[in-house]
Design an enzyme around this catalytic site. Sequence first.
Site, PDB file in Angstrom:
ATOM      1  N   LYS A  76       0.820  -1.076   0.016  1.00  0.00           N
ATOM      2  CA  LYS A  76      -0.011   0.059  -0.123  1.00  0.00           C
ATOM      3  C   LYS A  76       0.966   1.476   0.098  1.00  0.00           C
ATOM      4  CE  LYS A  76      -3.371  -1.315  -0.663  1.00  0.00           C
ATOM      5  NZ  LYS A  76      -3.400  -2.082  -1.927  1.00  0.00           N
ATOM      6  N   SER A  77       2.204   1.187  -0.608  1.00  0.00           N
ATOM      7  CA  SER A  77       2.874   2.339  -0.508  1.00  0.00           C
ATOM      8  C   SER A  77       2.753   3.033  -1.796  1.00  0.00           C
ATOM      9  CB  SER A  77       4.296   1.836  -0.169  1.00  0.00           C
ATOM     10  OG  SER A  77       4.318   1.424   0.977  1.00  0.00           O
ATOM     11  N   GLY A  78       2.100   2.472  -2.799  1.00  0.00           N
ATOM     12  CA  GLY A  78       2.462   3.161  -4.342  1.00  0.00           C
ATOM     13  C   GLY A  78       2.818   2.386  -5.279  1.00  0.00           C
ATOM     14  N   THR A  79       3.058   0.992  -4.844  1.00  0.00           N
ATOM     15  CA  THR A  79       3.617   0.142  -5.576  1.00  0.00           C
ATOM     16  C   THR A  79       3.036  -0.031  -7.139  1.00  0.00           C
ATOM     17  OG1 THR A  79       3.433  -1.205  -3.625  1.00  0.00           O
ATOM     18  CG2 THR A  79       4.510  -2.275  -5.512  1.00  0.00           C
ATOM     19  N   HIS A 130       6.876  -7.680  -2.112  1.00  0.00           N
ATOM     20  CA  HIS A 130       6.885  -6.831  -0.700  1.00  0.00           C
ATOM     21  C   HIS A 130       7.746  -7.311   0.287  1.00  0.00           C
ATOM     22  CE1 HIS A 130       3.607  -4.487  -2.092  1.00  0.00           C
ATOM     23  NE2 HIS A 130       2.981  -5.316  -2.310  1.00  0.00           N
ATOM     24  N   SER A 155      -4.760   2.651   4.411  1.00  0.00           N
ATOM     25  CA  SER A 155      -4.899   2.220   2.936  1.00  0.00           C
ATOM     26  C   SER A 155      -4.963   0.487   2.986  1.00  0.00           C
ATOM     27  CB  SER A 155      -3.757   2.480   1.785  1.00  0.00           C
ATOM     28  OG  SER A 155      -4.070   1.829   0.733  1.00  0.00           O
ATOM     29  N   TYR A 211       6.028   8.225  -2.037  1.00  0.00           N
ATOM     30  CA  TYR A 211       4.741   8.382  -2.497  1.00  0.00           C
ATOM     31  C   TYR A 211       4.403   9.845  -2.396  1.00  0.00           C
ATOM     32  CZ  TYR A 211      -0.344   7.904  -3.143  1.00  0.00           C
ATOM     33  OH  TYR A 211      -1.742   8.140  -3.561  1.00  0.00           O
ATOM     34  N   THR A 245      -0.268   7.572 -16.263  1.00  0.00           N
ATOM     35  CA  THR A 245      -0.294   7.015 -14.690  1.00  0.00           C
ATOM     36  C   THR A 245      -0.839   7.956 -13.762  1.00  0.00           C
ATOM     37  OG1 THR A 245       1.978   8.084 -14.343  1.00  0.00           O
ATOM     38  CG2 THR A 245       2.089   5.774 -15.251  1.00  0.00           C
ATOM     39  N   GLU A 285      -6.609   8.149 -14.714  1.00  0.00           N
ATOM     40  CA  GLU A 285      -6.154   7.091 -15.698  1.00  0.00           C
ATOM     41  C   GLU A 285      -6.159   5.787 -15.172  1.00  0.00           C
ATOM     42  OE1 GLU A 285      -6.042   7.132 -19.102  1.00  0.00           O
ATOM     43  OE2 GLU A 285      -6.642   9.082 -18.899  1.00  0.00           O
ATOM     44  N   MET A 286      -5.383   5.538 -14.155  1.00  0.00           N
ATOM     45  CA  MET A 286      -5.084   4.190 -13.666  1.00  0.00           C
ATOM     46  C   MET A 286      -6.627   3.511 -12.874  1.00  0.00           C
ATOM     47  SD  MET A 286      -1.185   4.289 -12.510  1.00  0.00           S
ATOM     48  CE  MET A 286      -1.267   2.754 -11.603  1.00  0.00           C
ATOM     49  N   LYS A 299      -8.291   6.396  -2.870  1.00  0.00           N
ATOM     50  CA  LYS A 299      -8.499   7.831  -2.841  1.00  0.00           C
ATOM     51  C   LYS A 299      -7.171   8.371  -3.500  1.00  0.00           C
ATOM     52  CE  LYS A 299     -11.196   8.994   0.974  1.00  0.00           C
ATOM     53  NZ  LYS A 299     -11.059   9.834   2.546  1.00  0.00           N
TER      54      LYS A 299
HETATM   55  N1  LIG Z   1      -1.696   6.820 -10.011  1.00  0.00           N
HETATM   56  C1  LIG Z   1      -1.661   6.853  -8.589  1.00  0.00           C
HETATM   57  N2  LIG Z   1      -1.719   7.928  -7.972  1.00  0.00           N
HETATM   58  C2  LIG Z   1      -1.891   8.270  -6.754  1.00  0.00           C
HETATM   59  N3  LIG Z   1      -2.173   7.096  -5.866  1.00  0.00           N
HETATM   60  C3  LIG Z   1      -2.223   5.717  -6.404  1.00  0.00           C
HETATM   61  C4  LIG Z   1      -1.968   5.838  -7.847  1.00  0.00           C
HETATM   62  N4  LIG Z   1      -2.069   4.429  -8.322  1.00  0.00           N
HETATM   63  C5  LIG Z   1      -2.419   3.870  -6.920  1.00  0.00           C
HETATM   64  N5  LIG Z   1      -2.493   4.733  -6.080  1.00  0.00           N
HETATM   65  C6  LIG Z   1      -2.729   4.503  -4.366  1.00  0.00           C
HETATM   66  O1  LIG Z   1      -1.799   3.787  -4.083  1.00  0.00           O
HETATM   67  C7  LIG Z   1      -2.257   2.812  -2.780  1.00  0.00           C
HETATM   68  C8  LIG Z   1      -2.172   1.276  -3.425  1.00  0.00           C
HETATM   69  O2  LIG Z   1      -0.643   1.331  -3.199  1.00  0.00           O
HETATM   70  P1  LIG Z   1       0.227  -0.274  -3.722  1.00  0.00           P
HETATM   71  O3  LIG Z   1      -0.011  -0.258  -5.302  1.00  0.00           O
HETATM   72  O4  LIG Z   1       1.472  -0.568  -2.981  1.00  0.00           O
HETATM   73  O5  LIG Z   1      -1.000  -1.292  -3.292  1.00  0.00           O
HETATM   74  C9  LIG Z   1      -3.726   3.266  -2.961  1.00  0.00           C
HETATM   75  O6  LIG Z   1      -4.007   4.367  -1.754  1.00  0.00           O
HETATM   76  P2  LIG Z   1      -5.138   4.977  -1.182  1.00  0.00           P
HETATM   77  O7  LIG Z   1      -5.731   3.404  -0.644  1.00  0.00           O
HETATM   78  O8  LIG Z   1      -4.611   5.438  -0.102  1.00  0.00           O
HETATM   79  O9  LIG Z   1      -6.151   5.306  -2.062  1.00  0.00           O
HETATM   80  C10 LIG Z   1      -3.820   3.855  -4.291  1.00  0.00           C
HETATM   81  O10 LIG Z   1      -5.221   4.280  -4.386  1.00  0.00           O
HETATM   82  C1  LIG Z   2      -3.556 -13.514  -4.066  1.00  0.00           C
HETATM   83  C2  LIG Z   2      -4.627 -12.614  -3.239  1.00  0.00           C
HETATM   84  C3  LIG Z   2      -4.974 -11.786  -4.436  1.00  0.00           C
HETATM   85  C4  LIG Z   2      -4.170 -10.579  -4.497  1.00  0.00           C
HETATM   86  C5  LIG Z   2      -3.529 -10.006  -3.151  1.00  0.00           C
HETATM   87  C6  LIG Z   2      -2.494  -8.838  -3.347  1.00  0.00           C
HETATM   88  C7  LIG Z   2      -2.415  -8.122  -4.699  1.00  0.00           C
HETATM   89  C8  LIG Z   2      -1.632  -7.058  -4.724  1.00  0.00           C
HETATM   90  C9  LIG Z   2      -1.025  -6.729  -3.785  1.00  0.00           C
HETATM   91  O1  LIG Z   2      -0.038  -5.685  -4.002  1.00  0.00           O
HETATM   92  S1  LIG Z   2      -0.261  -4.308  -3.251  1.00  0.00           S
HETATM   93  O2  LIG Z   2      -0.211  -4.654  -1.716  1.00  0.00           O
HETATM   94  O3  LIG Z   2      -1.469  -3.843  -3.465  1.00  0.00           O
HETATM   95  O4  LIG Z   2       0.864  -3.281  -3.774  1.00  0.00           O
HETATM   96  C10 LIG Z   2      -0.677  -7.401  -2.734  1.00  0.00           C
HETATM   97  C11 LIG Z   2      -1.354  -8.552  -2.376  1.00  0.00           C
HETATM   98  C12 LIG Z   2      -1.335  -9.371  -1.184  1.00  0.00           C
HETATM   99  C13 LIG Z   2      -2.678 -10.280  -1.107  1.00  0.00           C
HETATM  100  C14 LIG Z   2      -2.982 -11.016  -2.254  1.00  0.00           C
HETATM  101  C15 LIG Z   2      -4.352 -11.802  -1.989  1.00  0.00           C
HETATM  102  C16 LIG Z   2      -3.856 -13.026  -0.952  1.00  0.00           C
HETATM  103  C17 LIG Z   2      -5.056 -13.954  -1.274  1.00  0.00           C
HETATM  104  C18 LIG Z   2      -5.554 -13.481  -2.630  1.00  0.00           C
HETATM  105  O5  LIG Z   2      -6.646 -13.877  -3.249  1.00  0.00           O
END
Ligand SMILES: Nc1ncnc2c1ncn2[C@@H]1O[C@H](COP(=O)(O)O)[C@@H](OP(=O)(O)O)[C@H]1O
Ligand SMILES: C[C@]12CC[C@@H]3c4ccc(OS(=O)(=O)O)cc4CC[C@H]3[C@@H]1CCC2=O
Length: 295
Positions: free
Chosen positions: A48-51, A108, A138, A193, A227, A231-232, A258
Amino acid sequence: MQPSKPEYYDVFEDFHGVLMYKPFTKYWDEVETFTASLDDLVIASYPKSGTTWASEIVDMIYKEGDVEKCKQDAIYNRIPYLECREENIFHGVKQLKEMKSPRIVKTHLPAQLLPESFWEKNCKIIYVCRNAKDVAVSYYYFFLMITAYPHPGSFPEFVEKFMQGQVPYGSWYDHVNSYWEKRKNSQMLFMFYEDMKEDIRKEVIKVIQFLGRKPSEELIDKIIKHTSFKEMKNNPCTNYTTVPDEMMDQRVTPFMRKGITGDWKNHFTVAMNEKFDMHYMQQMKTSTMKFRTEI
Ligand SMILES: Nc1ncnc2c1ncn2[C@@H]1O[C@H](COP(=O)(O)O)[C@@H](OP(=O)(O)O)[C@H]1O
Ligand SMILES: C[C@]12CC[C@@H]3c4ccc(OS(=O)(=O)O)cc4CC[C@H]3[C@@H]1CCC2=O
């Protein structure tokens, strides 16, 4: 009807001191012995860091700004998630082995669990990070959406677990510091981020240069447009809507939620914030890493 949620420690286990989702550790030898190639690029982060955002930027650079090529497949197929293993959709190791070079690898895993081969080959690593409070928010919503994950409890209960590292991938504090400590003897780029939110152009240029390419204005403009959060969020290849609801139930909350900095202010009470700050200071007292919780 929503499927029932499992019990917390039925699905998570302590794995070498890091809480992990059990199915990801079941075939650990395949992950641990993964052979890296010299030209692999690793995108590492705490969840949830913006991966996903950083990943799409990198793929756009690799595909020289060709949006259509990036729209040919879902992000989890273009950039396999190394340790992820579930059903037939996710099998990171297999996907990567079948992929042509140059590969982009998402993970991760904290630095100490990243397969040794990536360190031995001195592969380039982009570490994406985000302030702990927004990550916690997040991550809470993400928990609610992942069907196989247990119910995280109330938000204050979840924050307690987060502070204690009792969430998948363990302690945020240990995770960010595990990579920060490696920064001097490896090829690493740290992306924050908050910096990306503040000045995406500057950050995109940094990534292009880190990858040894030339930042043309045309390429930069295309990347910024493709990006953007809007759009995303609307792109099925980046918004995870191609994953079945039985795995990721986006009716509960969307993956692209958000996309802002500072949403923690809508979730933390004053008392929670004070407690979090005290704990944060303690956990990060020996670290030189600095995060911004607002921009
Ligand atoms: N293009 C973009 N611009 C800004 N935030 C983005 C983004 N794409 C994804 N995110 C945000 O990045 C977080 C997900 O991170 P990850 O990809 O590591 O799982 C989510 O945050 P929020 O849940 O705060 O909205 C998501 O909305
Ligand atoms: C495999 C999984 C569905 C995908 C889940 C997942 C997806 C994306 C991730 O990256 S990020 O944290 O959003 O950047 C992480 C995960 C981790 C959990 C994954 C789920 C576990 C069970 C399932 O169906």
